[in-house]
Design a protein around this motif. Structure first.
Motif, short mmCIF file in Angstrom:
data_model
loop_
_atom_site.label_atom_id
_atom_site.label_comp_id
_atom_site.label_asym_id
_atom_site.label_seq_id
_atom_site.Cartn_x
_atom_site.Cartn_y
_atom_site.Cartn_z
N SER A 271 7.49 1.90 -4.47
CA SER A 271 6.45 2.92 -4.58
C SER A 271 6.87 4.05 -5.51
O SER A 271 6.05 4.59 -6.25
CB SER A 271 6.12 3.46 -3.19
OG SER A 271 5.15 4.48 -3.25
N ALA A 272 8.13 4.42 -5.47
CA ALA A 272 8.63 5.50 -6.33
C ALA A 272 8.50 5.15 -7.81
O ALA A 272 8.52 6.05 -8.66
CB ALA A 272 10.08 5.81 -5.99
N HIS A 273 8.36 3.85 -8.12
CA HIS A 273 8.24 3.42 -9.50
C HIS A 273 6.85 2.85 -9.79
O HIS A 273 6.66 2.08 -10.75
CB HIS A 273 9.32 2.38 -9.82
CG HIS A 273 10.71 2.94 -9.78
ND1 HIS A 273 11.43 3.06 -8.61
CD2 HIS A 273 11.50 3.44 -10.76
CE1 HIS A 273 12.61 3.60 -8.87
NE2 HIS A 273 12.68 3.83 -10.16
N GLY A 274 5.88 3.21 -8.95
CA GLY A 274 4.50 2.81 -9.21
C GLY A 274 4.19 1.37 -8.88
O GLY A 274 3.20 0.83 -9.38
N VAL A 275 4.99 0.76 -8.01
CA VAL A 275 4.80 -0.65 -7.65
C VAL A 275 4.44 -0.75 -6.17
O VAL A 275 5.06 -0.09 -5.34
CB VAL A 275 6.08 -1.47 -7.94
CG1 VAL A 275 5.96 -2.89 -7.40
CG2 VAL A 275 6.36 -1.48 -9.44
N ARG A 276 3.44 -1.57 -5.85
CA ARG A 276 3.01 -1.76 -4.47
C ARG A 276 3.18 -3.20 -4.07
O ARG A 276 3.41 -4.07 -4.90
CB ARG A 276 1.56 -1.29 -4.29
CG ARG A 276 1.45 0.21 -4.46
CD ARG A 276 0.11 0.74 -4.06
NE ARG A 276 0.09 2.18 -4.16
CZ ARG A 276 -1.00 2.92 -4.10
NH1 ARG A 276 -2.17 2.35 -3.93
NH2 ARG A 276 -0.93 4.24 -4.19
N ALA A 277 3.03 -3.44 -2.77
CA ALA A 277 3.29 -4.77 -2.24
C ALA A 277 2.12 -5.28 -1.43
O ALA A 277 1.43 -4.53 -0.74
CB ALA A 277 4.55 -4.76 -1.36
N ALA A 278 1.89 -6.59 -1.53
CA ALA A 278 0.95 -7.32 -0.69
C ALA A 278 1.75 -8.29 0.16
O ALA A 278 2.68 -8.94 -0.34
CB ALA A 278 -0.07 -8.07 -1.55
N PHE A 279 1.41 -8.40 1.44
CA PHE A 279 2.18 -9.22 2.36
C PHE A 279 1.43 -10.50 2.72
O PHE A 279 0.20 -10.50 2.83
CB PHE A 279 2.48 -8.45 3.65
CG PHE A 279 3.16 -7.13 3.42
CD1 PHE A 279 4.33 -7.06 2.71
CD2 PHE A 279 2.61 -5.96 3.90
CE1 PHE A 279 4.96 -5.85 2.48
CE2 PHE A 279 3.22 -4.73 3.68
CZ PHE A 279 4.41 -4.68 2.97
N HIS A 280 2.20 -11.57 2.91
CA HIS A 280 1.62 -12.86 3.32
C HIS A 280 2.48 -13.43 4.43
O HIS A 280 3.54 -14.00 4.19
CB HIS A 280 1.56 -13.82 2.13
CG HIS A 280 0.68 -13.32 1.02
ND1 HIS A 280 -0.69 -13.44 1.05
CD2 HIS A 280 0.97 -12.65 -0.12
CE1 HIS A 280 -1.21 -12.89 -0.03
NE2 HIS A 280 -0.22 -12.41 -0.76
N THR A 281 2.01 -13.27 5.66
CA THR A 281 2.78 -13.73 6.82
C THR A 281 2.23 -15.03 7.41
O THR A 281 2.81 -15.56 8.35
CB THR A 281 2.77 -12.65 7.92
OG1 THR A 281 1.41 -12.38 8.30
CG2 THR A 281 3.41 -11.36 7.43
N GLN A 282 1.12 -15.55 6.86
CA GLN A 282 0.45 -16.68 7.49
C GLN A 282 1.38 -17.88 7.69
O GLN A 282 1.47 -18.43 8.80
CB GLN A 282 -0.77 -17.12 6.65
CG GLN A 282 -1.85 -16.07 6.51
CD GLN A 282 -1.75 -15.28 5.22
OE1 GLN A 282 -0.65 -14.86 4.83
NE2 GLN A 282 -2.88 -15.06 4.56
#
Length: 331
Positions: A271-282
């Motif tokens: 986040s500090a570098h402008g990057v976000r995450a999407a999670f896939h737990t299925q």
């Protein structure tokens, strides 16, 4: 010498940071007890996902992320956090205690991570076509390793296709399971909700994004016209981003907690570098698929999270419960 009022203020500030941790479906499955300069972090088992997470693995990962936020806040405030995971075998819901240690001076890295606690957001769609450099992926892996956990970027196209296919297969199976579907809907929040938990309607796109390879997303709206919409002139994102798998050598409750600590450290750094995450737990919620990933892709290590990381133009919404719902203080 620290006064009782100073200690109380510091500890409550740390708990305020803890509740901003990510959690599966934003269930926020935690509560906090304060006794003097010690915080107890407890699992709120009523918020565990009965069908999706029967063993509580995802719940403990969520709580581990909250533990990391709490210790990070204490370090930023100038206190050495003394952490004890699973301190009492006779109290399985007490997952950690954190006590104020001696004075410390936070370094710039600590302050940088702390500054992202309330800014970090979970993404639930595709990313814009901005490549994540290899050295940045290596830096993310180093953040996870600092907590004793492995983060493996999936660099081969075949590996990405396999994980995407497993995610889609698991999503299809769960979508046709009434118990799974109802459990997801339980945590979906309509526009204008007054609840402080669950996934709000402005946290995902109105029309699902598709990536290549395509990683299936949870369906929180289920026939409702919920979700944020993009301007007609906006280019619909389609990049999957950097695909990565977080894993541990063993699969114990302590390792689940440590996976959560490592996850949050990685997310704040990103986040500090402008990057976000999407999670896939299925795929990790179905035993045979999780075992396939462990044996065929991770050399026997246990997968704890599959994620995609990238750049997005959207600022997704989020919800948090007030402290009065999650904290109990000793009189």
């Amino acid at each position: 010498m620290r006064t009782a009022e100073e200690i109380r203020r510091v500890v409550r500030t740390a708990v305020e940071a803890a509740v901003w941790a990510p959690s599966v479906h934003n269930t926020q499955p935690w509560s906090f007890s304060i006794t003097g300069d010690e915080v107890g972090i407890h699992a709120d088992v009523d918020r565990r996902l009965q069908f999706q997470d029967p063993a509580g693995r995802e719940m403990l990962i969520s709580v581990g992320a909250a533990v990391f936020n709490l210790t990070l806040a204490l370090a930023t405030l100038g206190y050495d956090p003394l952490v004890h995971l699973l301190p009492d075998p006779d109290r399985p819901a007490l997952l950690a205690t954190v006590r104020l240690g001696g004075p410390v001076t936070p370094d710039e890295h600590t302050k940088m991570l702390h500054g992202q606690i309330e800014r970090r957001r979970t993404h639930r769609g595709a990313f814009v076509d901005v490549m994540i450099p290899r050295n940045f992926a290596d830096a993310l892996s180093a953040e996870a390793q600092a907590e004793g956990v492995r983060l493996t970027p999936v660099r081969s196209e075949s590996g990405k296709r396999v994980l995407a296919a497993l995610t889609r297969a698991a999503q299809e199976v769960q979508a046709y399971d009434r118990a799974f579907s109802l459990e997801v809907l339980r945590w979906a929040r309509p526009p204008g909700t007054t609840r402080g938990d669950g996934v709000p309607a402005d946290a995902y796109p109105l029309r699902p994004d598709h990536t290549e390879p395509d990683f299936a997303q949870r369906d929180y709206s289920r026939d409702h016209l919920w979700g944020y919409d993009r301007l007609p002139s906006a280019t619909r994102p389609s990049a999957p981003g950097l695909v990565a798998v977080m894993s541990t050598v063993g699969d114990t409750r302590e390792e689940w907690l440590r996976a959560g600590e490592a996850l949050q450290r990685v997310l704040l750094f990103a986040s500090a570098h402008g990057v976000r995450a999407a999670f896939h737990t299925q795929a990790l919620e179905l035993y045979h698929l999780r075992e396939f990933i462990r044996q065929e892709m991770l050399e026997g290590e246990y997968p704890q999270m599959i994620m995609r990381l990238g750049v997005t133009a959207e600022d997704a919404g989020t919800l948090r419960r007030p402290l009065s719902e999650v904290i109990e203080e000793d009189a």
